[in-house]
Design a protein around this motif. Sequence first.
Motif, PDB file in Angstrom:
ATOM      1  N   VAL A  39       0.834  -1.196   0.000  1.00 51.86           N
ATOM      2  CA  VAL A  39       0.000   0.000   0.000  1.00 51.86           C
ATOM      3  C   VAL A  39       0.878   1.259   0.000  1.00 51.86           C
ATOM      4  CG1 VAL A  39      -1.632   1.333   1.424  1.00 51.86           C
ATOM      5  CG2 VAL A  39      -2.007  -1.106   1.036  1.00 51.86           C
ATOM      6  N   GLY A  40       1.948   1.251   0.784  1.00 56.63           N
ATOM      7  CA  GLY A  40       2.830   2.416   0.861  1.00 56.63           C
ATOM      8  C   GLY A  40       3.541   2.708  -0.442  1.00 56.63           C
ATOM      9  N   VAL A  41       4.078   1.669  -1.087  1.00 58.86           N
ATOM     10  CA  VAL A  41       4.775   1.868  -2.365  1.00 58.86           C
ATOM     11  C   VAL A  41       3.780   2.295  -3.440  1.00 58.86           C
ATOM     12  CG1 VAL A  41       6.098   0.728  -4.192  1.00 58.86           C
ATOM     13  CG2 VAL A  41       6.678   0.312  -1.797  1.00 58.86           C
ATOM     14  N   ALA A  42       2.620   1.678  -3.466  1.00 63.76           N
ATOM     15  CA  ALA A  42       1.606   2.062  -4.458  1.00 63.76           C
ATOM     16  C   ALA A  42       1.170   3.516  -4.249  1.00 63.76           C
ATOM     17  CB  ALA A  42       0.402   1.125  -4.364  1.00 63.76           C
ATOM     18  N   ALA A  43       1.090   3.946  -3.000  1.00 62.68           N
ATOM     19  CA  ALA A  43       0.711   5.340  -2.718  1.00 62.68           C
ATOM     20  C   ALA A  43       1.770   6.312  -3.240  1.00 62.68           C
ATOM     21  CB  ALA A  43       0.496   5.537  -1.218  1.00 62.68           C
ATOM     22  N   LEU A  44       3.050   5.941  -3.112  1.00 66.25           N
ATOM     23  CA  LEU A  44       4.120   6.783  -3.678  1.00 66.25           C
ATOM     24  C   LEU A  44       3.898   6.966  -5.177  1.00 66.25           C
ATOM     25  CD1 LEU A  44       7.458   5.458  -2.100  1.00 66.25           C
ATOM     26  CD2 LEU A  44       6.383   7.671  -1.716  1.00 66.25           C
ATOM     27  N   TRP A  45       3.652   5.850  -5.846  1.00 66.33           N
ATOM     28  CA  TRP A  45       3.448   5.911  -7.299  1.00 66.33           C
ATOM     29  C   TRP A  45       2.165   6.669  -7.637  1.00 66.33           C
ATOM     30  CZ3 TRP A  45       7.686   3.015  -6.735  1.00 66.33           C
ATOM     31  CH2 TRP A  45       8.540   2.925  -7.836  1.00 66.33           C
ATOM     32  N   ARG A  46       1.130   6.464  -6.856  1.00 66.71           N
ATOM     33  CA  ARG A  46      -0.146   7.120  -7.127  1.00 66.71           C
ATOM     34  C   ARG A  46       0.007   8.640  -7.086  1.00 66.71           C
ATOM     35  NH1 ARG A  46      -2.737   3.840  -4.259  1.00 66.71           N
ATOM     36  NH2 ARG A  46      -3.274   2.460  -5.958  1.00 66.71           N
ATOM     37  N   ARG A  47       0.838   9.130  -6.173  1.00 64.69           N
ATOM     38  CA  ARG A  47       1.049  10.578  -6.082  1.00 64.69           C
ATOM     39  C   ARG A  47       1.941  11.089  -7.205  1.00 64.69           C
ATOM     40  NH1 ARG A  47       1.121   9.131  -0.653  1.00 64.69           N
ATOM     41  NH2 ARG A  47       3.379   8.997  -0.525  1.00 64.69           N
ATOM     42  N   ALA A  48       2.924  10.293  -7.603  1.00 61.91           N
ATOM     43  CA  ALA A  48       3.899  10.760  -8.598  1.00 61.91           C
ATOM     44  C   ALA A  48       3.528  10.381 -10.026  1.00 61.91           C
ATOM     45  CB  ALA A  48       5.278  10.197  -8.271  1.00 61.91           C
ATOM     46  N   ARG A  49       3.076   9.157 -10.201  1.00 59.21           N
ATOM     47  CA  ARG A  49       2.737   8.620 -11.523  1.00 59.21           C
ATOM     48  C   ARG A  49       1.455   7.793 -11.413  1.00 59.21           C
ATOM     49  NH1 ARG A  49       8.684   6.116 -12.794  1.00 59.21           N
ATOM     50  NH2 ARG A  49       9.823   8.075 -12.749  1.00 59.21           N
ATOM     51  N   PRO A  50       0.322   8.443 -11.278  1.00 58.60           N
ATOM     52  CA  PRO A  50      -0.937   7.727 -11.034  1.00 58.60           C
ATOM     53  C   PRO A  50      -1.266   6.660 -12.070  1.00 58.60           C
ATOM     54  CG  PRO A  50      -1.307  10.110 -11.211  1.00 58.60           C
ATOM     55  CD  PRO A  50       0.145   9.876 -11.389  1.00 58.60           C
ATOM     56  N   GLU A  51      -0.852   6.884 -13.300  1.00 57.90           N
ATOM     57  CA  GLU A  51      -1.157   5.918 -14.355  1.00 57.90           C
ATOM     58  C   GLU A  51      -0.410   4.593 -14.178  1.00 57.90           C
ATOM     59  OE1 GLU A  51       2.531   8.012 -15.538  1.00 57.90           O
ATOM     60  OE2 GLU A  51       0.639   8.690 -14.691  1.00 57.90           O
ATOM     61  N   GLN A  52       0.625   4.568 -13.355  1.00 60.60           N
ATOM     62  CA  GLN A  52       1.411   3.349 -13.147  1.00 60.60           C
ATOM     63  C   GLN A  52       1.121   2.667 -11.805  1.00 60.60           C
ATOM     64  OE1 GLN A  52       5.501   4.547 -13.486  1.00 60.60           O
ATOM     65  NE2 GLN A  52       5.337   5.031 -15.659  1.00 60.60           N
ATOM     66  N   ALA A  53       0.340   3.296 -10.947  1.00 59.76           N
ATOM     67  CA  ALA A  53       0.137   2.809  -9.583  1.00 59.76           C
ATOM     68  C   ALA A  53      -0.445   1.397  -9.529  1.00 59.76           C
ATOM     69  CB  ALA A  53      -0.740   3.769  -8.798  1.00 59.76           C
ATOM     70  N   GLU A  54      -1.463   1.123 -10.325  1.00 63.70           N
ATOM     71  CA  GLU A  54      -2.075  -0.214 -10.297  1.00 63.70           C
ATOM     72  C   GLU A  54      -1.102  -1.281 -10.771  1.00 63.70           C
ATOM     73  OE1 GLU A  54      -6.016  -0.735 -11.903  1.00 63.70           O
ATOM     74  OE2 GLU A  54      -6.606   1.246 -11.181  1.00 63.70           O
ATOM     75  N   THR A  55      -0.315  -0.944 -11.777  1.00 62.61           N
ATOM     76  CA  THR A  55       0.684  -1.887 -12.288  1.00 62.61           C
ATOM     77  C   THR A  55       1.729  -2.187 -11.216  1.00 62.61           C
ATOM     78  OG1 THR A  55       0.355  -1.079 -14.531  1.00 62.61           O
ATOM     79  CG2 THR A  55       2.404  -2.266 -14.098  1.00 62.61           C
TER      80      THR A  55
END
Length: 139
Positions: free
Chosen positions: A30-46
């Motif tokens: 969840v923490g790593v995905a949240a980092l990506w969601r804030r910086a690169r939302p299009e890649q967060a699910e991947t």
Amino acid sequence: MDAELVALASSAATTVVGLLATDGWEQAKVGVAALWRRARPEQAETVEAELVAARTGVLTARQAGDDGAEAALTAEWCDRLRHFLAADPARARELRALLAELSPPSPAAGRAGRVEMHGTGSDNARIYMSGGDMHITGP
């Protein structure tokens, strides 16, 4: 890329991959995905799906005693986090905060407070004391 950011990426990768085989894996994901969601939302699910796959890989590797597979996953995530930080070095603050959240308190770091134990034994007494996990085998 500055050596401090490389060291941060390496430390984060080691922590995250290590947590994938523990009860803390969900928090790491969840923490790593949240980092990506804030910086690169299009890649967060991947990224989140890749962490789930990495967990399966780590668990399988540990069962098989394959240290190399876990080391390879750590290197892969280190590289990914280095690129993440290279794109915007200011993200290092967020990654450090995540690491602090994921890392257990360390008495050496002074975060756990003071632990003081006293034991007294006599005759054939055995005294076992621990500030953490303890496994005793034998009579």
